[in-house]
Design a protein around this motif. Structure first.
Motif, mmCIF file in Angstrom:
data_model
loop_
_atom_site.group_PDB
_atom_site.id
_atom_site.type_symbol
_atom_site.label_atom_id
_atom_site.label_comp_id
_atom_site.label_asym_id
_atom_site.label_seq_id
_atom_site.Cartn_x
_atom_site.Cartn_y
_atom_site.Cartn_z
ATOM 1 N N VAL A 76 -2.225 -0.211 -51.535
ATOM 2 C CA VAL A 76 -2.958 -1.461 -51.336
ATOM 3 C C VAL A 76 -2.954 -1.771 -49.844
ATOM 4 O O VAL A 76 -1.928 -1.642 -49.174
ATOM 5 N N TYR A 97 1.847 -11.704 -50.531
ATOM 6 C CA TYR A 97 1.565 -10.614 -51.459
ATOM 7 C C TYR A 97 1.733 -9.253 -50.797
ATOM 8 O O TYR A 97 2.159 -8.283 -51.453
ATOM 9 N N THR A 116 -7.919 -5.413 -49.909
ATOM 10 C CA THR A 116 -8.054 -6.830 -50.240
ATOM 11 C C THR A 116 -7.647 -7.700 -49.057
ATOM 12 O O THR A 116 -6.960 -7.234 -48.145
ATOM 13 N N ILE A 142 -6.615 0.127 -53.136
ATOM 14 C CA ILE A 142 -7.242 -1.192 -53.161
ATOM 15 C C ILE A 142 -7.212 -1.795 -51.770
ATOM 16 O O ILE A 142 -6.208 -1.713 -51.064
ATOM 17 N N LEU A 185 -1.149 -4.557 -61.378
ATOM 18 C CA LEU A 185 -1.369 -3.445 -60.453
ATOM 19 C C LEU A 185 -0.099 -2.618 -60.273
ATOM 20 O O LEU A 185 -0.158 -1.384 -60.177
ATOM 21 N N LEU A 233 -5.373 -13.006 -54.915
ATOM 22 C CA LEU A 233 -4.322 -12.425 -55.751
ATOM 23 C C LEU A 233 -3.499 -13.523 -56.413
ATOM 24 O O LEU A 233 -3.338 -14.612 -55.878
ATOM 25 N N GLU A 241 -14.477 -9.382 -51.525
ATOM 26 C CA GLU A 241 -13.082 -9.479 -51.979
ATOM 27 C C GLU A 241 -13.015 -8.969 -53.412
ATOM 28 O O GLU A 241 -13.490 -9.608 -54.342
ATOM 29 N N ILE A 260 -2.201 -10.513 -61.490
ATOM 30 C CA ILE A 260 -2.858 -9.349 -60.900
ATOM 31 C C ILE A 260 -1.822 -8.452 -60.227
ATOM 32 O O ILE A 260 -1.838 -7.222 -60.387
ATOM 33 N N CYS A 271 -10.723 -8.649 -55.633
ATOM 34 C CA CYS A 271 -9.978 -9.366 -56.676
ATOM 35 C C CYS A 271 -10.779 -10.517 -57.293
ATOM 36 O O CYS A 271 -10.376 -11.073 -58.320
ATOM 37 N N THR A 325 -9.872 -0.978 -62.636
ATOM 38 C CA THR A 325 -8.649 -0.320 -62.151
ATOM 39 C C THR A 325 -7.943 0.400 -63.286
ATOM 40 O O THR A 325 -7.534 1.563 -63.151
ATOM 41 N N PHE A 378 -12.413 -6.534 -62.272
ATOM 42 C CA PHE A 378 -11.563 -5.778 -61.343
ATOM 43 C C PHE A 378 -10.418 -5.053 -62.041
ATOM 44 O O PHE A 378 -10.225 -3.842 -61.868
ATOM 45 N N LEU A 379 -9.638 -5.753 -62.853
ATOM 46 C CA LEU A 379 -8.489 -5.120 -63.498
ATOM 47 C C LEU A 379 -8.930 -4.089 -64.538
ATOM 48 O O LEU A 379 -8.288 -3.047 -64.698
#
Length: 200
Positions: free
Chosen positions: A72, A100, A51, A49, A64, A56, A26, A60, A28, A37, A33-34
């Motif tokens: 995503v 999400y 996920t 992405i 994104l 999330l 996973e 986040i 995230c 990105t 991760f951020l």
């Protein structure tokens, strides 16, 4: 650790790579991760992405969106909470993922549902395709599943019988054909126009 990712991304960009898929496990849950990105976007790369959505949060999500990621994709294994949560063994995972998934769709980010046909969901794939059609989010189905990198066997999930594969493939074909029909109804294919902006 971040310096290793930074060097890797810079090397890839120098070699001409312009698109990168961030996945896991996973993705995230990874602390960097951020950062990863953000760096990839700053280098001019398209970031996709993959996920399950469970890790999330709104921070986040907003980050994104602000970074204008390319797409995503969310893992879903059934069209309702009962079928999905029975496979993930995480109560509430369907609702959280759907939350999400819908937010990204409404924010204008290209959003996809990814699933895999397994013994545990072969009879409920149809409901997942129906969910995708209602949300206007494409559903992409894989028909093979590999053992984990730690050596855990996937045998208990594989479609063992010919009839199971047949039913799963029929459901997928019906869904794909219904998508083509809907596309034809929206677009007058007699008009000579480049479809890249609508179909790619």
């Amino acid at each position: 650790m971040m310096t290793e990712y930074e060097q890797l991304l810079r090397d890839l960009r120098e070699l001409g790579c312009f698109r990168v898929l961030l996945t896991g496990g996973e993705v995230c849950l990874k602390p960097e991760f951020l950062e990863i990105t953000r760096l990839a976007v700053s280098l001019g790369m398209l970031v996709d992405i993959y996920t399950n959505g469970i890790a999330l949060d709104m921070k986040i999500f907003q980050t994104l969106c602000d970074l204008h990621i390319n797409s995503v994709s969310f893992s879903l294994y059934g069209g309702d909470a009962a079928s999905h949560d029975a496979i993930t063994k995480v109560p509430g995972s369907f609702d959280r993922t759907l939350h999400y998934l819908t937010l990204f769709r409404c924010a204008g980010v290209d959003t996809y549902i990814k699933t895999v046909a397994i013994r545990q969901n072969v009879k409920t794939l149809e409901s997942l395709y129906q969910l995708g059609k209602r949300l206007q989010i494409p559903v992409e189905t894989a028909f093979s599943i590999a053992d984990t990198q730690t050596g855990q066997s996937a045998q208990a999930f594989r479609l063992g019988e010919y009839s199971a594969y047949y039913e799963a493939l029929k459901a997928d074909l019906r869904y794909k054909n219904s998508k083509k029909k809907a596309f034809r109804e929206v677009l007058d294919l007699r008009t000579p126009v480049c479809l890249a902006g609508r179909a790619s």
